[in-house]
Design a protein around this motif. Structure first.
Motif, PDB file in Angstrom:
ATOM      1  N   ALA A 143      21.290 -41.199 -94.051  1.00 23.67           N
ATOM      2  CA  ALA A 143      20.380 -42.329 -93.815  1.00 23.67           C
ATOM      3  C   ALA A 143      21.165 -43.602 -93.515  1.00 23.67           C
ATOM      4  O   ALA A 143      20.798 -44.382 -92.624  1.00 23.67           O
ATOM      5  CB  ALA A 143      19.474 -42.534 -95.021  1.00 23.67           C
TER       6      ALA A 143
ATOM      7  N   ALA B  91      14.553 -40.081 -92.256  1.00 18.89           N
ATOM      8  CA  ALA B  91      15.760 -39.659 -92.978  1.00 18.89           C
ATOM      9  C   ALA B  91      15.544 -38.307 -93.647  1.00 18.89           C
ATOM     10  O   ALA B  91      16.414 -37.430 -93.619  1.00 18.89           O
ATOM     11  CB  ALA B  91      16.141 -40.709 -94.016  1.00 18.89           C
TER      12      ALA B  91
ATOM     13  N   SER C 181      16.187 -46.232 -94.307  1.00 16.21           N
ATOM     14  CA  SER C 181      15.991 -46.114 -95.744  1.00 16.21           C
ATOM     15  C   SER C 181      16.132 -44.645 -96.126  1.00 16.21           C
ATOM     16  O   SER C 181      15.649 -43.753 -95.413  1.00 16.21           O
ATOM     17  CB  SER C 181      14.599 -46.614 -96.131  1.00 16.21           C
ATOM     18  N   SER C 182      16.803 -44.382 -97.243  1.00 13.30           N
ATOM     19  CA  SER C 182      17.008 -43.006 -97.681  1.00 13.30           C
ATOM     20  C   SER C 182      15.685 -42.287 -97.937  1.00 13.30           C
ATOM     21  O   SER C 182      15.606 -41.060 -97.824  1.00 13.30           O
ATOM     22  CB  SER C 182      17.858 -42.984 -98.951  1.00 13.30           C
ATOM     23  N   ASP C 183      14.658 -43.055 -98.283  1.00 11.36           N
ATOM     24  CA  ASP C 183      13.354 -42.458 -98.572  1.00 11.36           C
ATOM     25  C   ASP C 183      12.439 -42.371 -97.358  1.00 11.36           C
ATOM     26  O   ASP C 183      11.303 -41.915 -97.469  1.00 11.36           O
ATOM     27  CB  ASP C 183      12.640 -43.256 -99.673  1.00 11.36           C
TER      28      ASP C 183
ATOM     29  N   ARG D  93      21.399 -36.877 -98.034  1.00 10.61           N
ATOM     30  CA  ARG D  93      20.415 -37.809 -97.468  1.00 10.61           C
ATOM     31  C   ARG D  93      20.842 -39.271 -97.513  1.00 10.61           C
ATOM     32  O   ARG D  93      20.724 -39.968 -96.501  1.00 10.61           O
ATOM     33  CB  ARG D  93      19.055 -37.617 -98.147  1.00 10.61           C
ATOM     34  N   PRO D  94      21.375 -39.804 -98.631  1.00  6.87           N
ATOM     35  CA  PRO D  94      21.774 -41.215 -98.611  1.00  6.87           C
ATOM     36  C   PRO D  94      22.855 -41.526 -97.579  1.00  6.87           C
ATOM     37  O   PRO D  94      22.794 -42.553 -96.895  1.00  6.87           O
ATOM     38  CB  PRO D  94      22.283 -41.461-100.046  1.00  6.87           C
TER      39      PRO D  94
END
Length: 200
Positions: free
Chosen positions: A139, A151, A145-147, A135-136
Motif C-alpha cells: 500500500a 490495497a 491507505s493500507s485499509d 499489505r502495508p
C-alpha cells in the motif's frame, strides 16, 4: 531484567524454529502420516511435552519455517528502491526468498503437501498471514491507505500469483516459479501495481 526476558524469548524462538525445521524435513522425506510427534521431538532434541508447548498439532509444526520464508519476501520488497517498478520489486523479492535456505525448505514442504492433505490448512493460514504482512508495504508503494479496497485487492492478487506459481511448480518442477508469478502479475500491472500518482 528486560535483557533476561529478551534472551529467553530468543531461545524460545530458536527452539520453535529448530522443531519446525526438523518437522518439515521429516515430513518431506518420510511422509507426514508416517512421521510421529515423538520422532520429530527426538530428532529436534526436545521432549514431546515441549513439542506440544509450541505446537497444538503435528501439522502446525511446519508453519514457522513457511512464515519465515514469506517474511523474507516482505522484508526484501519493503527494502526495494522506491523508483523500482512495483512489479519488478515483487518478482525480485520472490526470487530472493526462494534462493534462501528458508526458501529451499519452503519448496521441500510444497513437494510433500500433495501427499499430505492435513498440511493444506496450515499452508492456507500462512498464505493469509503473508498477505496481511505484505499489505502495508505494498500500500505504501502504491500511495494508498493500507485499509483501502484497492490495497486489499492488490495484495490478494499478489498473494494469489505467488500461490499459483509455487503450487504449479510443486505439481510440475519444470514450471519455473518466478516466471509463472511474473506472468500472473503482468496481468494486473497496469491496473493495480502503479502508484496513485501514476494514474493522474
Amino acid at each position: 531484567m528486560s535483557g533476561v526476558v529478551s534472551l529467553r524469548q530468543r531461545r524460545q524462538q530458536q527452539t520453535l524454529r529448530d522443531i519446525s525445521d526438523v518437522a518439515l524435513e521429516l515430513f518431506a522425506t518420510r511422509g507426514f502420516s508416517e512421521t510421529t510427534v515423538e520422532e520429530v521431538a527426538r530428532a529436534a532434541g526436545v521432549s514431546v511435552r515441549t513439542f506440544h508447548r509450541y505446537f497444538p498439532a503435528k501439522e502446525d509444526a511446519v508453519a514457522p519455517i513457511l512464515e519465515a520464508g514469506w517474511r523474507d519476501y516482505v522484508a526484501t520488497f519493503a527494502a526495494s528502491e522506491p523508483e523500482q517498478p512495483v512489479l519488478e520489486a515483487l518478482v525480485g523479492a520472490l526470487e530472493s526468498a526462494l534462493s534462501s535456505a528458508t526458501g529451499r525448505r519452503h519448496r521441500m514442504f510444497l513437494r510433500s503437501m500433495s501427499s499430505s492433505p492435513a498440511l493444506e490448512p496450515v499452508w492456507l493460514r500462512v498464505q493469509q498471514r503473508f498477505a496481511d504482512d505484505l499489505r502495508p508495504a505494498l500500500a505504501a508503494r502504491l500511495e494508498l491507505s493500507s485499509d483501502s479496497v484497492r490495497a486489499r485487492y492488490a495484495v490478494a492478487c499478489v498473494a494469489a500469483a505467488n500461490q499459483i506459481a509455487v503450487e504449479l511448480w510443486a505439481d510440475n518442477p519444470s514450471q519455473p516459479i518466478v516466471a509463472t508469478a511474473r506472468e500472473c502479475l503482468v496481468t494486473i500491472d497496469g491496473a493495480l501495481l502503479r502508484s496513485a500518482t501514476a494514474f493522474h
